[in-house]
Design a protein around this motif. Structure first.
Motif, mmCIF file in Angstrom:
data_model
loop_
_atom_site.group_PDB
_atom_site.id
_atom_site.type_symbol
_atom_site.label_atom_id
_atom_site.label_comp_id
_atom_site.label_asym_id
_atom_site.label_seq_id
_atom_site.Cartn_x
_atom_site.Cartn_y
_atom_site.Cartn_z
ATOM 1 N N GLU A 169 0.740 -1.200 -0.018
ATOM 2 C CA GLU A 169 -0.095 -0.122 -0.072
ATOM 3 C C GLU A 169 0.833 1.466 0.001
ATOM 4 O OE1 GLU A 169 -3.909 -1.979 2.367
ATOM 5 O OE2 GLU A 169 -2.274 -0.955 3.461
ATOM 6 N N LEU A 195 -8.450 4.153 -0.338
ATOM 7 C CA LEU A 195 -8.197 2.701 -0.599
ATOM 8 C C LEU A 195 -9.042 1.760 0.155
ATOM 9 C CD1 LEU A 195 -5.426 1.537 -1.506
ATOM 10 C CD2 LEU A 195 -4.646 1.358 1.004
ATOM 11 N N ARG A 199 -9.576 -2.167 1.011
ATOM 12 C CA ARG A 199 -9.058 -3.627 1.441
ATOM 13 C C ARG A 199 -10.151 -4.802 1.294
ATOM 14 N NH1 ARG A 199 -5.600 -2.203 6.781
ATOM 15 N NH2 ARG A 199 -3.733 -1.186 5.832
ATOM 16 N N SER A 234 -5.610 -4.704 -2.132
ATOM 17 C CA SER A 234 -6.093 -3.384 -2.088
ATOM 18 C C SER A 234 -6.143 -2.722 -3.230
ATOM 19 C CB SER A 234 -4.841 -2.542 -0.999
ATOM 20 O OG SER A 234 -4.629 -3.179 0.221
ATOM 21 N N VAL A 271 -7.383 1.280 -5.325
ATOM 22 C CA VAL A 271 -7.494 2.569 -5.095
ATOM 23 C C VAL A 271 -8.840 2.867 -5.890
ATOM 24 C CG1 VAL A 271 -6.687 5.069 -5.907
ATOM 25 C CG2 VAL A 271 -5.219 3.273 -5.164
#
Length: 196
Positions: free
Chosen positions: A101, A121, A123, A128, A130
């Motif tokens: 990240e 972000l 998860r 992860s 964007v």
């Protein structure tokens, strides 16, 4: 859509309906609409797959490619309620980013050529993603972030325009609140600190 609205549609296996998302209004940021099951087929709409995040949105704030500050908050899609602290501010908690990240943060800075920016972000399932990038985004209440950001911005500016001043120390006079509105009382004995 053209009205800048966002809907999260649930599959029939999940009970159907949709969560209508909107800008925070007091303690609300979304509303569940059980009868909304038809996806728009006209207009300039954008659709993307909904990914579950375990109930946390992550806000990341950068100050150059090597610095990232992250905070978590409850996403509005959970139940529509905005969690606030005792002062009425949206409740957030510190988040530790992993190495991958942090590399994402560096790539965002380089891709947009913007040292100071923020991005969201997500998860999900060990990965992860964007989902949103915002230019010139700042942390709302985090003194350490302000100090770190000021130090890094000073370094960036001096490296670009006056590298000979980069390692000079600068004295900053701190004006006490009780004398801030009275210049006559702000004598040289006011506290001073060294800015490195």
């Amino acid at each position: 859509s053209t009205q800048s609205t966002w809907d999260v549609f649930f599959s029939s296996a999940d009970g159907g309906g949709a969560q209508y998302l909107f800008r925070k209004e007091k303690d609300r940021a979304s509303e569940f609409l059980p009868a909304l099951n038809t996806i728009h087929s006209d207009g300039p709409d954008i659709y993307e797959e909904f990914v579950p995040t375990g109930g946390t949105d992550i806000k990341v704030y950068t100050a150059g490619p090597t610095y990232a500050h992250a905070e978590g908050r409850k996403p509005p899609v959970v139940d529509g309620r905005v969690l606030r602290d005792g002062t009425g501010k949206v409740l957030r908690c510190p988040i530790m980013l992993n190495a991958f990240e942090k590399e994402i943060a560096a790539k965002v800075v380089r891709a947009f050529s913007q040292n100071i920016c923020g991005f969201d972000l997500l998860r999900t399932q060990g990965k992860s993603y964007v989902c949103d990038v915002n230019g010139w985004s700042f942390v709302k209440r985090a003194p350490k972030y302000y100090d770190d950001c000021a130090h890094l911005l000073r370094k960036m500016v001096l490296e670009a325009v006056a590298p000979q001043l980069l390692h000079r120390h600068v004295l900053i006079r701190t004006i006490r609140p009780e004398v801030a509105d009275n210049p006559q009382r702000n004598r040289p004995n006011s506290s001073e600190r060294e800015l490195r």
